[in-house]
Design a protein around this motif. Sequence first.
Motif, mmCIF file in Angstrom:
data_model
loop_
_atom_site.group_PDB
_atom_site.id
_atom_site.type_symbol
_atom_site.label_atom_id
_atom_site.label_comp_id
_atom_site.label_asym_id
_atom_site.label_seq_id
_atom_site.Cartn_x
_atom_site.Cartn_y
_atom_site.Cartn_z
ATOM 1 N N LYS A 37 0.703 -1.289 0.100
ATOM 2 C CA LYS A 37 0.038 0.097 -0.026
ATOM 3 C C LYS A 37 0.956 1.579 0.038
ATOM 4 O O LYS A 37 0.367 2.226 -0.274
ATOM 5 N N TYR A 38 2.283 1.077 0.289
ATOM 6 C CA TYR A 38 3.078 2.221 0.422
ATOM 7 C C TYR A 38 3.814 2.448 -0.872
ATOM 8 O O TYR A 38 4.679 3.417 -1.232
ATOM 9 N N VAL A 39 3.924 1.015 -1.798
ATOM 10 C CA VAL A 39 4.475 1.237 -2.917
ATOM 11 C C VAL A 39 3.576 1.014 -4.264
ATOM 12 O O VAL A 39 3.626 0.091 -4.982
ATOM 13 N N THR A 40 2.977 2.302 -4.354
ATOM 14 C CA THR A 40 1.908 2.224 -5.209
ATOM 15 C C THR A 40 2.498 2.379 -6.864
ATOM 16 O O THR A 40 1.871 2.208 -7.755
ATOM 17 N N LYS A 41 3.818 2.995 -6.848
ATOM 18 C CA LYS A 41 4.389 3.044 -7.936
ATOM 19 C C LYS A 41 5.889 2.918 -7.801
ATOM 20 O O LYS A 41 6.228 2.697 -6.529
ATOM 21 N N ASN A 42 6.909 2.760 -8.833
ATOM 22 C CA ASN A 42 8.132 2.733 -8.450
ATOM 23 C C ASN A 42 8.913 3.587 -7.492
ATOM 24 O O ASN A 42 8.341 4.858 -7.466
ATOM 25 N N ILE A 43 9.712 3.194 -7.019
ATOM 26 C CA ILE A 43 10.666 4.157 -5.883
ATOM 27 C C ILE A 43 12.044 3.890 -6.130
ATOM 28 O O ILE A 43 12.326 2.735 -6.167
ATOM 29 N N ASN A 44 12.685 4.907 -6.367
ATOM 30 C CA ASN A 44 14.305 4.813 -6.518
ATOM 31 C C ASN A 44 14.720 5.471 -4.913
ATOM 32 O O ASN A 44 14.467 6.153 -4.329
ATOM 33 N N VAL A 45 15.634 4.520 -4.621
ATOM 34 C CA VAL A 45 16.496 4.709 -3.326
ATOM 35 C C VAL A 45 17.782 5.123 -3.642
ATOM 36 O O VAL A 45 18.285 4.189 -4.306
ATOM 37 N N VAL A 46 18.434 6.238 -3.730
ATOM 38 C CA VAL A 46 19.673 6.463 -4.127
ATOM 39 C C VAL A 46 20.886 6.932 -2.973
ATOM 40 O O VAL A 46 20.351 7.729 -2.122
ATOM 41 N N PHE A 47 21.715 6.319 -2.919
ATOM 42 C CA PHE A 47 22.585 6.228 -1.874
ATOM 43 C C PHE A 47 23.739 7.458 -2.458
ATOM 44 O O PHE A 47 24.333 7.399 -3.400
ATOM 45 N N VAL A 48 23.840 8.199 -1.426
ATOM 46 C CA VAL A 48 24.917 9.645 -1.928
ATOM 47 C C VAL A 48 25.511 10.083 -0.739
ATOM 48 O O VAL A 48 25.752 9.647 0.213
ATOM 49 N N SER A 49 26.575 10.804 -1.336
ATOM 50 C CA SER A 49 27.780 11.186 -0.528
ATOM 51 C C SER A 49 27.299 12.607 0.423
ATOM 52 O O SER A 49 26.096 13.079 0.230
ATOM 53 N N GLU A 50 28.074 12.746 1.437
ATOM 54 C CA GLU A 50 27.654 13.704 2.123
ATOM 55 C C GLU A 50 27.691 15.179 1.594
ATOM 56 O O GLU A 50 26.554 16.034 1.751
ATOM 57 N N GLU A 51 28.443 15.385 0.678
ATOM 58 C CA GLU A 51 28.469 16.724 -0.229
ATOM 59 C C GLU A 51 27.101 16.759 -0.912
ATOM 60 O O GLU A 51 26.528 17.998 -0.966
ATOM 61 N N TYR A 52 26.828 15.680 -1.586
ATOM 62 C CA TYR A 52 25.481 15.634 -2.610
ATOM 63 C C TYR A 52 24.401 15.911 -1.703
ATOM 64 O O TYR A 52 23.403 16.504 -1.916
ATOM 65 N N ILE A 53 24.236 15.341 -0.460
ATOM 66 C CA ILE A 53 22.846 15.383 0.213
ATOM 67 C C ILE A 53 22.813 16.746 0.932
ATOM 68 O O ILE A 53 21.667 17.406 1.168
ATOM 69 N N LYS A 54 24.089 17.174 1.518
ATOM 70 C CA LYS A 54 24.209 18.532 1.783
ATOM 71 C C LYS A 54 23.826 19.826 0.803
ATOM 72 O O LYS A 54 23.030 20.684 0.930
ATOM 73 N N ASP A 55 24.097 19.433 -0.519
ATOM 74 C CA ASP A 55 23.653 20.252 -1.482
ATOM 75 C C ASP A 55 22.095 20.261 -1.909
ATOM 76 O O ASP A 55 21.420 21.287 -1.946
ATOM 77 N N LEU A 56 21.400 19.154 -1.610
ATOM 78 C CA LEU A 56 20.242 18.974 -1.853
ATOM 79 C C LEU A 56 19.499 19.624 -0.740
ATOM 80 O O LEU A 56 18.371 20.175 -1.045
ATOM 81 N N ASN A 57 19.894 19.347 0.452
ATOM 82 C CA ASN A 57 19.152 19.881 1.616
ATOM 83 C C ASN A 57 19.374 21.337 1.320
ATOM 84 O O ASN A 57 18.331 22.079 1.914
ATOM 85 N N ASN A 58 20.495 22.028 1.019
ATOM 86 C CA ASN A 58 20.621 23.534 0.973
ATOM 87 C C ASN A 58 19.634 23.755 -0.203
ATOM 88 O O ASN A 58 18.799 24.945 -0.158
ATOM 89 N N ASP A 59 19.653 23.407 -1.307
ATOM 90 C CA ASP A 59 18.987 23.657 -2.495
ATOM 91 C C ASP A 59 17.300 23.646 -2.329
ATOM 92 O O ASP A 59 16.560 24.583 -2.766
ATOM 93 N N TYR A 60 16.884 22.658 -1.632
ATOM 94 C CA TYR A 60 15.509 22.433 -1.410
ATOM 95 C C TYR A 60 14.945 22.608 -0.107
ATOM 96 O O TYR A 60 13.728 22.748 0.210
ATOM 97 N N ARG A 61 15.792 22.857 0.990
ATOM 98 C CA ARG A 61 15.293 23.153 2.366
ATOM 99 C C ARG A 61 15.868 24.366 2.961
ATOM 100 O O ARG A 61 15.606 24.630 4.181
ATOM 101 N N LYS A 62 16.874 24.940 2.133
ATOM 102 C CA LYS A 62 17.787 25.966 2.782
ATOM 103 C C LYS A 62 18.313 25.651 4.012
ATOM 104 O O LYS A 62 18.505 26.632 4.972
ATOM 105 N N LYS A 63 18.813 24.528 4.306
ATOM 106 C CA LYS A 63 19.597 24.205 5.313
ATOM 107 C C LYS A 63 20.959 23.685 4.724
ATOM 108 O O LYS A 63 21.031 22.677 4.244
ATOM 109 N N GLU A 64 21.988 24.411 5.382
ATOM 110 C CA GLU A 64 23.300 23.980 5.005
ATOM 111 C C GLU A 64 23.932 23.060 5.944
ATOM 112 O O GLU A 64 24.820 23.196 6.671
ATOM 113 N N SER A 65 23.536 21.806 5.796
ATOM 114 C CA SER A 65 24.144 20.813 6.481
ATOM 115 C C SER A 65 23.898 19.384 5.787
ATOM 116 O O SER A 65 22.800 19.311 5.160
#
Length: 149
Positions: A37-65
């Motif tokens: 019931k929680y996987v009604t469509k495909n889901i990608n789980v992407v493993f990323v580096s600290e730098e990558y997730i920090k950039d995503l966090n900054n770009d989309y949540r305005k948190k530089e961490s």
Amino acid sequence: MNNKTKIYLQNTKELITTFPKIKPLLLEKVLEDFPAKYVTKNINVVFVSEEYIKDLNNDYRKKESVTDVLSFNMDSETLLGEVYVCAKYVKDNFVEDKQLEEILRLIIHGILHLNNFDHTTEFVEESYHDEQMYVIQEEILSNLLSKAL
């Protein structure tokens, strides 16, 4: 999950580099038992580096961490969304015998966000009994871990 949807692991090189003992095939096998019931469509789980997730966090949540997990819904007929997991965050913050459990917890957490669940507090053992999202998360985790062991 039904036969038409799946949780796909992406960039498993990041996972393997960080956790040589955790096998992506085992993780994929465990995730096959994720409640459909929680996987009604495909889901990608992407493993990323600290730098990558920090950039995503900054770009989309305005948190530089660096953070542990981020989820993004997709406007697609076949893809529910993507869950980004920072394996190094887990390695730095959890003892070795709890790392697989925490990776699964983060994947579950991200998938629940894709299904419009949210929480008002950060996850701590004392509060997970009070928030529906954490209760569901821990029930799914317990079920998946019992099948993984």
